[in-house]
Design a protein around this motif. Structure first.
Motif, PDB file in Angstrom:
ATOM      1  N   ALA A  48       0.811  -1.223   0.000  1.00  0.00           N
ATOM      2  CA  ALA A  48       0.000   0.000   0.000  1.00  0.00           C
ATOM      3  C   ALA A  48       0.840   1.267   0.000  1.00  0.00           C
ATOM      4  O   ALA A  48       0.320   2.344  -0.301  1.00  0.00           O
ATOM      5  CB  ALA A  48      -0.917  -0.004   1.225  1.00  0.00           C
ATOM      6  N   ALA A  49       2.129   1.175   0.338  1.00  0.00           N
ATOM      7  CA  ALA A  49       2.966   2.374   0.429  1.00  0.00           C
ATOM      8  C   ALA A  49       3.427   2.823  -0.948  1.00  0.00           C
ATOM      9  O   ALA A  49       3.607   2.025  -1.871  1.00  0.00           O
ATOM     10  CB  ALA A  49       4.169   2.089   1.321  1.00  0.00           C
ATOM     11  N   ALA A  50       3.629   4.136  -1.080  1.00  0.00           N
ATOM     12  CA  ALA A  50       4.171   4.699  -2.311  1.00  0.00           C
ATOM     13  C   ALA A  50       5.678   4.466  -2.362  1.00  0.00           C
ATOM     14  O   ALA A  50       6.297   4.036  -1.378  1.00  0.00           O
ATOM     15  CB  ALA A  50       3.856   6.189  -2.370  1.00  0.00           C
ATOM     16  N   ASP A  51       6.280   4.763  -3.520  1.00  0.00           N
ATOM     17  CA  ASP A  51       7.733   4.591  -3.637  1.00  0.00           C
ATOM     18  C   ASP A  51       8.449   5.446  -2.595  1.00  0.00           C
ATOM     19  O   ASP A  51       9.403   4.994  -1.954  1.00  0.00           O
ATOM     20  CB  ASP A  51       8.189   4.978  -5.045  1.00  0.00           C
ATOM     21  CG  ASP A  51       7.675   4.003  -6.091  1.00  0.00           C
ATOM     22  OD1 ASP A  51       7.411   2.841  -5.739  1.00  0.00           O
ATOM     23  OD2 ASP A  51       7.502   4.410  -7.254  1.00  0.00           O
ATOM     24  N   VAL A  52       7.995   6.680  -2.441  1.00  0.00           N
ATOM     25  CA  VAL A  52       8.512   7.571  -1.406  1.00  0.00           C
ATOM     26  C   VAL A  52       7.335   8.338  -0.820  1.00  0.00           C
ATOM     27  O   VAL A  52       6.467   8.803  -1.558  1.00  0.00           O
ATOM     28  CB  VAL A  52       9.562   8.564  -1.965  1.00  0.00           C
ATOM     29  CG1 VAL A  52       9.966   9.574  -0.879  1.00  0.00           C
ATOM     30  CG2 VAL A  52      10.790   7.831  -2.470  1.00  0.00           C
ATOM     31  N   THR A  53       7.285   8.449   0.495  1.00  0.00           N
ATOM     32  CA  THR A  53       6.200   9.157   1.182  1.00  0.00           C
ATOM     33  C   THR A  53       6.766  10.317   1.980  1.00  0.00           C
ATOM     34  O   THR A  53       7.753  10.149   2.704  1.00  0.00           O
ATOM     35  CB  THR A  53       5.432   8.209   2.121  1.00  0.00           C
ATOM     36  OG1 THR A  53       4.929   7.101   1.379  1.00  0.00           O
ATOM     37  CG2 THR A  53       4.261   8.926   2.770  1.00  0.00           C
ATOM     38  N   VAL A  54       6.129  11.463   1.842  1.00  0.00           N
ATOM     39  CA  VAL A  54       6.544  12.665   2.577  1.00  0.00           C
ATOM     40  C   VAL A  54       5.469  12.980   3.613  1.00  0.00           C
ATOM     41  O   VAL A  54       4.301  13.177   3.264  1.00  0.00           O
ATOM     42  CB  VAL A  54       6.738  13.865   1.635  1.00  0.00           C
ATOM     43  CG1 VAL A  54       7.133  15.105   2.440  1.00  0.00           C
ATOM     44  CG2 VAL A  54       7.783  13.557   0.585  1.00  0.00           C
ATOM     45  N   GLY A  69      13.284  12.568 -11.370  1.00  0.00           N
ATOM     46  CA  GLY A  69      12.997  11.183 -11.020  1.00  0.00           C
ATOM     47  C   GLY A  69      11.593  10.956 -10.486  1.00  0.00           C
ATOM     48  O   GLY A  69      11.188   9.811 -10.279  1.00  0.00           O
ATOM     49  N   VAL A  70      10.820  12.031 -10.238  1.00  0.00           N
ATOM     50  CA  VAL A  70       9.442  11.884  -9.755  1.00  0.00           C
ATOM     51  C   VAL A  70       8.500  11.794 -10.948  1.00  0.00           C
ATOM     52  O   VAL A  70       8.412  12.729 -11.751  1.00  0.00           O
ATOM     53  CB  VAL A  70       9.044  13.072  -8.842  1.00  0.00           C
ATOM     54  CG1 VAL A  70       7.563  12.993  -8.488  1.00  0.00           C
ATOM     55  CG2 VAL A  70       9.891  13.067  -7.575  1.00  0.00           C
ATOM     56  N   LYS A 109      15.830   4.921  -2.816  1.00  0.00           N
ATOM     57  CA  LYS A 109      16.723   5.605  -1.880  1.00  0.00           C
ATOM     58  C   LYS A 109      17.323   6.860  -2.511  1.00  0.00           C
ATOM     59  O   LYS A 109      17.479   7.889  -1.842  1.00  0.00           O
ATOM     60  CB  LYS A 109      17.835   4.650  -1.427  1.00  0.00           C
ATOM     61  CG  LYS A 109      17.343   3.497  -0.567  1.00  0.00           C
ATOM     62  CD  LYS A 109      18.494   2.620  -0.096  1.00  0.00           C
ATOM     63  CE  LYS A 109      17.990   1.484   0.785  1.00  0.00           C
ATOM     64  NZ  LYS A 109      19.111   0.610   1.238  1.00  0.00           N
ATOM     65  N   GLU A 110      17.633   6.760  -3.800  1.00  0.00           N
ATOM     66  CA  GLU A 110      18.162   7.927  -4.488  1.00  0.00           C
ATOM     67  C   GLU A 110      17.111   9.021  -4.591  1.00  0.00           C
ATOM     68  O   GLU A 110      17.400  10.207  -4.385  1.00  0.00           O
ATOM     69  CB  GLU A 110      18.641   7.523  -5.893  1.00  0.00           C
ATOM     70  CG  GLU A 110      19.104   8.678  -6.774  1.00  0.00           C
ATOM     71  CD  GLU A 110      20.292   9.436  -6.188  1.00  0.00           C
ATOM     72  OE1 GLU A 110      20.436  10.632  -6.482  1.00  0.00           O
ATOM     73  OE2 GLU A 110      21.074   8.824  -5.425  1.00  0.00           O
ATOM     74  N   ILE A 152      10.625  11.688   5.613  1.00  0.00           N
ATOM     75  CA  ILE A 152      10.633  11.109   4.267  1.00  0.00           C
ATOM     76  C   ILE A 152      11.041   9.648   4.367  1.00  0.00           C
ATOM     77  O   ILE A 152      12.095   9.329   4.925  1.00  0.00           O
ATOM     78  CB  ILE A 152      11.609  11.887   3.346  1.00  0.00           C
ATOM     79  CG1 ILE A 152      11.268  13.382   3.379  1.00  0.00           C
ATOM     80  CG2 ILE A 152      11.552  11.345   1.932  1.00  0.00           C
ATOM     81  CD1 ILE A 152      12.321  14.257   2.727  1.00  0.00           C
ATOM     82  N   LYS A 153      10.220   8.767   3.807  1.00  0.00           N
ATOM     83  CA  LYS A 153      10.497   7.326   3.900  1.00  0.00           C
ATOM     84  C   LYS A 153      10.296   6.666   2.540  1.00  0.00           C
ATOM     85  O   LYS A 153       9.384   7.030   1.771  1.00  0.00           O
ATOM     86  CB  LYS A 153       9.575   6.643   4.915  1.00  0.00           C
ATOM     87  CG  LYS A 153       9.884   6.941   6.375  1.00  0.00           C
ATOM     88  CD  LYS A 153       9.022   6.078   7.286  1.00  0.00           C
ATOM     89  CE  LYS A 153       9.395   6.246   8.752  1.00  0.00           C
ATOM     90  NZ  LYS A 153       9.003   7.536   9.288  1.00  0.00           N
TER      91      LYS A 153
END
Length: 854
Positions: free
Chosen positions: A51-57, A90-91, A227-228, A243-244
């Motif tokens: 359920a998580a996005a690639d990166v969550t703010v 990259g987004v 991670k990048e 940020i995760k």
């Protein structure tokens, strides 16, 4: 010797069945618990990861997000962050999320919507994508401020259909939308009720603030490492954000789940520990009696060349074989237990939909290690005793070895018990709760337990004649024989009774603590709660000021006092500490009967003042007139002068241990705070029952409010105590089951050992009925003996724990005499039941065959 060992094991396998069953129960609890918790952890980690996005703010906060949401302080990030994220290399996409967990949904009948009586509801904006845990099953997506989508599991459970109106209570206010769609979970239902609004409505209805969201979900472009991407986002945003990556978000969710699972895990492992401890005595008794019965056989082995080491290894190998069989069956039992626990999760709304049990390699390793280690340790002393059998024993009649002196036991057991009692006294003498007194109490518990186990045979000779003193008068010769049989081998009697003693001691001690806690809280309520009626939040959300206004308008209500609370940082002399801060109206001192060691309520609640707990000011040498800085979660700060010092003795009633300021002071710092408590009294001349009925009617539009009077407070505490006691009785039930196995096994092997004696008794005129009665009485007196020792031990433990906790408010000692009487009577019944099969077997022996037995 190896061949002889296998033959011996197979020859005595029937006598070891009950010991194997004890190992089975113990290993099943260990294996089942590990399988269950591992399955839940893995399943929820995968669900969080999916359920998580690639990166969550998310917003960074020094405080717990769930507590902030409850009080109306939902952490947010500016919506402008979304546009900024779309410019990061990259987004691929950036989506603003609105998700809160402080919402209550009520159906048309006034019942909370969810899978449990007090459901957790998560409300969010509707944005179906590949990460979404749900998909639209029926109906359509929500549009506008008055339409919602509900998850189909909650809708089916509460019979909510498309087109129905529901009442939704959120922090900004309540609204009554229409259900236009039902969403189906793609995977498992984690027990959370989901409610969806469209994006604009979610911002307005759930947050009540323009230009903010709760988080931003970022999708990485193809080939861009998460991670990048996180590093690029962090460089763009700077500090102030959490940020995760997908994995980090899943790990964080698993860590939160792990804390909740640990409670279940350690509770179940506690059951396993008790069963292992009790089972140890059963196994020890079994091998002790088998060695005694095989004296002649072991002597013959020694006579034909077997060394002491050979005999020792032979007995230990039999124990190992028993452990392997019991552990294997226990592992299978663990599979059944783990699956049963997963099925039980459905009752709290978590449907794992056929999720297979997770069996890590460590689980069978731990299961076999536990089973083998316990069994071999329990069999070690009997194995040593077997190795000491002389070859000359083969030339004598087989039977029990001559009784040894109990003098060493008496001296050693007394010393250990006295040292344990001294440690208990040290722990009980605590004037405040600290690690040193806690260690003393723990040492006392272990010391007295070990001492009683060592003294068991000595106490058997002293106590059993007293317990069975009336047997000869009531049952004649049969009664006298049953008493003498229980005393014949005091070591065996002590070990058999020890199994039951441990279970009873646990129950007695926890019952003393639980009932003392209930009565102590009742005393605290009587002494410190001055309000006739208390309104508190229910369902994870505090309530709006209109609730207090509604209460004020109810006829017969007087002196309405509001409270609001938040976590905050208190800064003083370079130190920072997080405490709970309560804002209250004037009159809170009368409602709570709050005590102060310096100053008073008026001084503490005045503008620019704060009242702090005594423990806080003592540790910092801070007194009335000193200045501290208070920083709230929204970043605002204020310098406040200490106006009063709160006496923080008590057990959590009201505001003990929390700082207090005037409600106006706190409202200026945190305007969005909701009320957490509203207190009111009955006006002079009004009947309390009539006012209560009027309040119930007036508060129906507010499902997040729980109305209680002092009697309700006490009942709530009693219910919580009863829940603890039910767990305790479950623990006792398990211990008693294994203890019964021990008594049955001891009696069954004793009957075999006394085959010739029983034949002689029958030959000289004892009837089958008398023989069965003799064995039942022997069993009953052993069980009651174990219960008496357990009660003496447990009451001592409970009283010591209560005295140590007296400084924390547990200042009323209550010993549940009725429960103690029930335990003693129950032990006698257990003893009678345990003797049924051995007594029946003894009465069916062929008299001539029994007499001719060697």
């Amino acid at each position: 010797m190896l061949k002889a060992t296998f033959r011996s094991f197979l020859a005595h396998k029937a006598r070891m069945v009950l010991s194997a069953l004890a190992i089975l129960l113990s290993v099943a609890f260990v294996a089942g618990t590990l399988m269950f918790t591992d399955t839940i952890s893995k399943t929820f980690h995968e669900l969080s990861r999916t359920a998580a996005a690639d990166v969550t703010v998310k917003p960074k906060s020094e405080f717990r997000e769930d507590r902030l949401g409850r009080t109306g302080q939902q952490p947010t990030v500016p919506e402008s962050t979304v546009a900024a994220m779309r410019t990061v290399p990259g987004v691929a996409d950036a989506h603003p999320d609105v998700t809160v967990t402080n919402v209550i949904v009520v159906d048309g009948k006034g019942k909370k919507v969810g899978l449990t009586s007090d459901p957790q509801v998560q409300a969010a904006d509707w944005f179906p994508n590949k990460q979404s845990p749900v998909e639209l099953g029926k109906g359509r997506a929500p549009q506008g401020p008055n339409e919602v989508v509900l998850d189909s599991d909650a809708a089916d459970h509460n019979k909510v259909k498309i087109g129905d109106r529901v009442h939704v209570v959120a922090a900004p206010g309540a609204f009554d939308p229409t259900v236009v769609g039902l969403a189906d979970y793609k995977t498992i239902n984690p027990g959370v009720t989901l409610l969806f609004l469209d994006g604009t409505a979610a911002r307005d209805r759930l947050l009540g603030k323009p230009g903010v969201v709760t988080s931003v979900s970022l999708t990485a472009q193809s080939g861009v490492d998460q991670k990048e991407l996180k590093a690029r986002v962090a460089a763009k945003l700077g500090t102030g954000f959490d940020i995760k990556t997908r994995e980090e978000e899943a790990d964080a969710a698993s860590a939160d789940l792990g804390q909740a699972l640990n409670v279940i895990k350690y509770a179940l492992l506690g059951f396993a520990g008790v069963s292992l401890l009790v089972g140890t005595f059963l196994i020890f008794n079994t091998f002790s009696m088998l060695v005694a019965q095989r004296t002649r056989e072991l002597g013959l082995l020694r006579a034909i060349g077997a060394s002491r080491a050979d005999v020792n290894r032979s007995v230990l190998l039999e124990a190992l074989l028993l452990a392997v069989v019991g552990s294997t069956l226990g592992l299978l039992g663990g599979l059944a237990l783990g699956q049963g626990l997963l099925t039980l999760m459905r009752t709290v709304g978590v449907d794992l939909k056929g999720t297979p049990l997770e069996i890590k390699p460590a689980t069978p390793i731990i299961a076999y290690t536990v089973g083998v280690l316990v069994t071999v340790v329990a069999a070690y002393l009997p194995a040593r005793r077997a190795a000491l059998v002389s070859p000359m024993a083969a030339l004598r009649e087989a039977g029990a070895p001559p009784a040894k002196s109990l003098r060493k036991r008496a001296i050693g057991g007394t010393v250990v018990t006295v040292l344990g009692a001294i440690a208990l006294a040290v722990g009980a003498s605590a004037t405040k709760l600290d690690p040193a007194h806690g260690l003393a109490l723990a040492g006392g518990l272990i010391g007295t337990l070990v001492g009683f186990i060592v003294l068991g045979p000595v106490l058997a000779r002293l106590v059993i004649p007293w317990l069975a003193g009336t047997f000869p008068r009531l049952f004649g010769t049969v009664g006298r024989l049953s008493r003498e049989n229980a005393l014949r081998n005091p070591r065996r009697t002590g070990a058999t009774a020890a199994a039951l003693m441990i279970g009873v001691a646990l129950v007695a001690s926890l019952s003393v603590v639980a009932t003392s806690m209930k009565d102590s809280v009742g005393k605290q309520i009587d002494q410190r709660l001055g309000a006739d009626f208390t309104l508190q939040s229910s369902g994870g959300l505090n309530f709006a000021p209109e609730v207090a206004e509604t209460v004020r308008k109810v006829p017969g209500v007087a002196n309405v006092v509001r409270q609001r609370e938040t976590e905050a940082k208190v800064l003083f002399d370079g130190s920072t500490e997080t405490i709970s801060v309560t804002g209250a109206d004037p009159g809170i001192d009368a409602m709570m009967k709050q005590k102060y060691t310096a100053g008073n309520a008026a001084d503490g609640l005045a503008a620019g003042r704060i009242a702090l707990p005594e423990s806080y000011v003592k540790n910092r040498r801070l007194g009335v007139g000193g200045t501290v800085t208070l920083r709230t979660p929204n970043g605002k700060s204020a310098e406040l002068r200490v106006g009063a010092v709160i006496d923080d003795e008590g057990i959590g009633l009201g505001n003990s241990g929390a700082g207090m300021v005037g409600l106006d002071t706190l409202s200026k710092l945190v305007p969005e705070l909701l009320d957490s408590v509203v207190m009111a009294n009955t006006a002079d001349g009004s009947k309390s029952s009539q006012v209560r009925a009027a309040l119930d009617t007036a508060l129906k539009p507010f499902p997040q409010v729980q109305l209680r009077d002092q009697a309700d407070y006490k009942q709530t505490v009693q219910d919580q105590t009863n829940l603890i006691l039910q767990m305790v009785y479950g623990l006792l039930g398990l211990a008693i089951i294994i203890a019964i196995l021990g008594v049955v096994n001891t009696l069954a092997l004793s009957v075999i050992e006394r085959t010739r004696e029983i034949g002689l008794l029958r030959a000289i005129g004892m009837s089958r009925v008398q023989l069965r009665r003799m064995i039942r009485l022997e069993s009953a007196v052993i069980a009651v003996f174990g219960a008496v020792l357990g009660l003496a031990l447990g009451v001592g433990w409970g009283v010591s724990a209560q005295r140590m906790l007296a400084s924390q408010g547990l200042d009323v000692l209550t010993i549940p005499w009725l429960t103690i009487a029930e335990v003693v009577i129950g032990a006698g019944v257990v003893g009678l039941l345990a003797a049924l099969l051995p007594a029946l077997r003894a009465s069916r022996m062929n008299v001539l065959a029994a007499i001719s037995t060697e």
